[in-house]
Scaffold this motif. Structure first.
Motif, PDB file in Angstrom:
ATOM      1  N   ASP A  89       0.816  -1.212   0.000  1.00 40.79           N
ATOM      2  CA  ASP A  89       0.000   0.000   0.000  1.00 40.79           C
ATOM      3  C   ASP A  89       0.850   1.262   0.000  1.00 40.79           C
ATOM      4  O   ASP A  89       0.331   2.366  -0.180  1.00 40.79           O
ATOM      5  CB  ASP A  89      -0.933   0.001   1.218  1.00 40.79           C
ATOM      6  CG  ASP A  89      -1.961  -1.113   1.156  1.00 40.79           C
ATOM      7  OD1 ASP A  89      -2.397  -1.452   0.042  1.00 40.79           O
ATOM      8  OD2 ASP A  89      -2.329  -1.655   2.216  1.00 40.79           O
ATOM      9  N   VAL A  90       2.157   1.123   0.196  1.00 40.37           N
ATOM     10  CA  VAL A  90       3.084   2.258   0.197  1.00 40.37           C
ATOM     11  C   VAL A  90       3.810   2.293  -1.159  1.00 40.37           C
ATOM     12  O   VAL A  90       4.857   1.665  -1.330  1.00 40.37           O
ATOM     13  CB  VAL A  90       4.091   2.136   1.358  1.00 40.37           C
ATOM     14  CG1 VAL A  90       5.033   3.335   1.379  1.00 40.37           C
ATOM     15  CG2 VAL A  90       3.362   2.001   2.689  1.00 40.37           C
ATOM     16  N   LEU A  91       3.219   2.952  -2.124  1.00 39.45           N
ATOM     17  CA  LEU A  91       3.799   3.078  -3.471  1.00 39.45           C
ATOM     18  C   LEU A  91       4.149   1.740  -4.111  1.00 39.45           C
ATOM     19  O   LEU A  91       5.038   1.648  -4.957  1.00 39.45           O
ATOM     20  CB  LEU A  91       5.054   3.965  -3.441  1.00 39.45           C
ATOM     21  CG  LEU A  91       4.863   5.440  -3.088  1.00 39.45           C
ATOM     22  CD1 LEU A  91       6.197   6.176  -3.188  1.00 39.45           C
ATOM     23  CD2 LEU A  91       3.830   6.104  -3.979  1.00 39.45           C
ATOM     24  N   GLY A  92       3.499   0.673  -3.677  1.00 40.29           N
ATOM     25  CA  GLY A  92       3.794  -0.655  -4.196  1.00 40.29           C
ATOM     26  C   GLY A  92       4.841  -1.385  -3.378  1.00 40.29           C
ATOM     27  O   GLY A  92       4.876  -2.618  -3.367  1.00 40.29           O
ATOM     28  N   HIS A  93       5.705  -0.661  -2.687  1.00 38.53           N
ATOM     29  CA  HIS A  93       6.748  -1.235  -1.827  1.00 38.53           C
ATOM     30  C   HIS A  93       7.348  -0.091  -1.008  1.00 38.53           C
ATOM     31  O   HIS A  93       7.677   0.967  -1.573  1.00 38.53           O
ATOM     32  CB  HIS A  93       7.840  -1.897  -2.668  1.00 38.53           C
ATOM     33  CG  HIS A  93       8.735  -2.812  -1.885  1.00 38.53           C
ATOM     34  ND1 HIS A  93       9.595  -2.354  -0.914  1.00 38.53           N
ATOM     35  CD2 HIS A  93       8.910  -4.163  -1.933  1.00 38.53           C
ATOM     36  CE1 HIS A  93      10.253  -3.365  -0.385  1.00 38.53           C
ATOM     37  NE2 HIS A  93       9.858  -4.481  -0.993  1.00 38.53           N
ATOM     38  N   PRO A  94       7.508  -0.245   0.318  1.00 41.01           N
ATOM     39  CA  PRO A  94       8.061   0.853   1.120  1.00 41.01           C
ATOM     40  C   PRO A  94       9.413   1.358   0.647  1.00 41.01           C
ATOM     41  O   PRO A  94       9.727   2.547   0.799  1.00 41.01           O
ATOM     42  CB  PRO A  94       8.150   0.231   2.519  1.00 41.01           C
ATOM     43  CG  PRO A  94       7.044  -0.768   2.555  1.00 41.01           C
ATOM     44  CD  PRO A  94       7.038  -1.365   1.170  1.00 41.01           C
ATOM     45  N   LEU A  95      10.240   0.490   0.063  1.00 44.20           N
ATOM     46  CA  LEU A  95      11.546   0.951  -0.418  1.00 44.20           C
ATOM     47  C   LEU A  95      11.412   1.939  -1.580  1.00 44.20           C
ATOM     48  O   LEU A  95      12.323   2.740  -1.822  1.00 44.20           O
ATOM     49  CB  LEU A  95      12.408  -0.233  -0.835  1.00 44.20           C
ATOM     50  CG  LEU A  95      13.098  -0.997   0.299  1.00 44.20           C
ATOM     51  CD1 LEU A  95      13.800  -2.229  -0.249  1.00 44.20           C
ATOM     52  CD2 LEU A  95      14.089  -0.101   1.037  1.00 44.20           C
ATOM     53  N   LYS A  96      10.310   1.900  -2.275  1.00 46.85           N
ATOM     54  CA  LYS A  96      10.101   2.861  -3.353  1.00 46.85           C
ATOM     55  C   LYS A  96       9.881   4.265  -2.790  1.00 46.85           C
ATOM     56  O   LYS A  96      10.277   5.265  -3.407  1.00 46.85           O
ATOM     57  CB  LYS A  96       8.937   2.430  -4.230  1.00 46.85           C
ATOM     58  CG  LYS A  96       9.227   1.165  -5.013  1.00 46.85           C
ATOM     59  CD  LYS A  96       7.989   0.683  -5.739  1.00 46.85           C
ATOM     60  CE  LYS A  96       8.292  -0.632  -6.453  1.00 46.85           C
ATOM     61  NZ  LYS A  96       7.087  -1.244  -7.040  1.00 46.85           N
ATOM     62  N   ALA A  97       9.253   4.332  -1.626  1.00 53.92           N
ATOM     63  CA  ALA A  97       9.104   5.629  -0.968  1.00 53.92           C
ATOM     64  C   ALA A  97      10.461   6.168  -0.531  1.00 53.92           C
ATOM     65  O   ALA A  97      10.756   7.357  -0.680  1.00 53.92           O
ATOM     66  CB  ALA A  97       8.172   5.499   0.244  1.00 53.92           C
ATOM     67  N   LEU A  98      11.318   5.287  -0.003  1.00 56.39           N
ATOM     68  CA  LEU A  98      12.661   5.698   0.382  1.00 56.39           C
ATOM     69  C   LEU A  98      13.444   6.180  -0.844  1.00 56.39           C
ATOM     70  O   LEU A  98      14.164   7.192  -0.779  1.00 56.39           O
ATOM     71  CB  LEU A  98      13.383   4.544   1.061  1.00 56.39           C
ATOM     72  CG  LEU A  98      14.819   4.827   1.536  1.00 56.39           C
ATOM     73  CD1 LEU A  98      14.851   5.965   2.543  1.00 56.39           C
ATOM     74  CD2 LEU A  98      15.437   3.551   2.121  1.00 56.39           C
ATOM     75  N   ALA A  99      13.308   5.483  -1.963  1.00 55.16           N
ATOM     76  CA  ALA A  99      13.996   5.892  -3.190  1.00 55.16           C
ATOM     77  C   ALA A  99      13.495   7.254  -3.658  1.00 55.16           C
ATOM     78  O   ALA A  99      14.278   8.096  -4.123  1.00 55.16           O
ATOM     79  CB  ALA A  99      13.799   4.836  -4.280  1.00 55.16           C
ATOM     80  N   TRP A 100      12.194   7.479  -3.553  1.00 54.22           N
ATOM     81  CA  TRP A 100      11.647   8.798  -3.919  1.00 54.22           C
ATOM     82  C   TRP A 100      12.329   9.897  -3.121  1.00 54.22           C
ATOM     83  O   TRP A 100      12.782  10.914  -3.679  1.00 54.22           O
ATOM     84  CB  TRP A 100      10.133   8.829  -3.677  1.00 54.22           C
ATOM     85  CG  TRP A 100       9.571  10.215  -3.835  1.00 54.22           C
ATOM     86  CD1 TRP A 100       9.236  10.843  -4.996  1.00 54.22           C
ATOM     87  CD2 TRP A 100       9.319  11.156  -2.782  1.00 54.22           C
ATOM     88  NE1 TRP A 100       8.794  12.121  -4.738  1.00 54.22           N
ATOM     89  CE2 TRP A 100       8.830  12.342  -3.390  1.00 54.22           C
ATOM     90  CE3 TRP A 100       9.447  11.119  -1.393  1.00 54.22           C
ATOM     91  CZ2 TRP A 100       8.475  13.475  -2.654  1.00 54.22           C
ATOM     92  CZ3 TRP A 100       9.100  12.247  -0.652  1.00 54.22           C
ATOM     93  CH2 TRP A 100       8.617  13.406  -1.279  1.00 54.22           C
TER      94      TRP A 100
END
Length: 302
Positions: free
Chosen positions: A241-252
């Motif tokens: 539910d977090v951009l498809g994967h929480p690590l993608k939010a960190l990358a953003w």
């Protein structure tokens, strides 16, 4: 398939909308004196200074802002972050980490956001489970279940950008977490997203569970998360539910560089966005976030 291959396969590409042309994504802004500088370095306009003064008063006196005059509401993202950064700087905030918001589809819609937002979390506001927070010291608190990452090294922006998979070796630890968001702005009416950003994107406290052993071996995107308040299950969701994967939010956030005043640094803890949506906090309540095999997080509000 080996764990490393399985992990990389589980983090598929996702598109996150960049800032508008000429805004944060360019890392340049036109300051009042006509110079081009990164947003945190610009001088503030009179309206930005006035909004900073309102927010500083709210912080220092624990006084909610019922209404912000229309002419003080930021009209550009860069302006909103300049205000938030100035407030943090003038409070002498020791940054311990960051909260990312607006990473779930329903959250984006609820906040009226086009892309994620970020706020500073003071070091003193990062605590460990089981924790107790004083309800009376919080301002309009809400709670969200999130995955948080501690960085093992500085993350400078780079032309090619960071991918989620590339960040894995840059992470020292992953934690299950409850973010306790706070606003200096009253919740009696809808707040424009740029005004929310100016209020440090509603950052407050972060409650961390125990670090997850061998977190890379977990399928975080498919991991179920639930929130129980007292004896009632109130929300549930998944890492995806977090951009498809929480690590993608960190990358953003890594690719935005100094969006909130400085780049990401070793030891920073980044909370990546809600898996369960925002839920209100009640006086005297006890909240438990259950991340299954990755642990639990407990916080009470006395």
């Amino acid at each position: 398939m080996r764990n490393e291959e399985r992990r990389r396969a589980s983090i598929s590409p996702i598109e996150v909308r960049p800032a508008e042309a000429g805004g944060i994504a360019s890392r340049l802004a036109i300051c009042d004196d006509g110079t081009e500088m990164s947003p945190p370095k610009c001088s503030l306009s009179p309206s930005e200074e006035a909004l900073v003064a309102l927010l500083l008063d709210a912080h220092r006196n624990r006084r909610l802002i019922d209404r912000v005059p229309a002419h003080l509401v930021p009209t550009e993202e860069a302006s909103a972050y300049r205000v938030a950064n100035a407030v943090g700087d003038r409070l002498g905030m020791d940054i311990g980490g960051w909260k990312i918001g607006a990473t779930a589809a329903n959250n984006l819609q609820e906040l009226g956001a086009a892309r994620p937002i970020v706020g500073r979390v003071p070091r003193r506001n990062i605590v460990h489970s089981p924790a107790q927070l004083s309800y009376d010291s919080l301002m309009t608190p809400v709670q969200e279940c999130e995955f948080a990452f501690e960085l093992a090294e500085d993350l400078e922006r780079r032309p090619s950008g960071w991918t989620a998979a590339e960040l894995v070796p840059k992470i020292r630890a992953m934690y299950p977490a409850i973010e306790v968001g706070e606003r200096r702005l009253s919740r009696n009416s809808t707040v424009p997203i740029l005004l929310l950003i100016a209020d440090n994107s509603a950052a407050g406290h972060l409650v961390l569970g125990a670090p997850v052993d061998h977190w890379q071996d977990h399928d975080i995107a498919q991991s179920a998360v639930s929130l129980r308040i007292d004896d009632v299950d109130v929300a549930a969701g998944f890492g995806r539910d977090v951009l498809g994967h929480p690590l993608k939010a960190l990358a953003w956030l890594a690719n935005e560089g100094d969006l909130a005043g400085r780049p990401l640094m070793e030891g920073d803890i980044v909370s990546t966005g809600s898996c369960t949506g925002m839920k209100p906090v009640g006086r005297g309540s006890m909240s438990t976030a259950d991340f299954g095999p990755m642990g639990r997080v407990e916080v009470s509000f006395a």
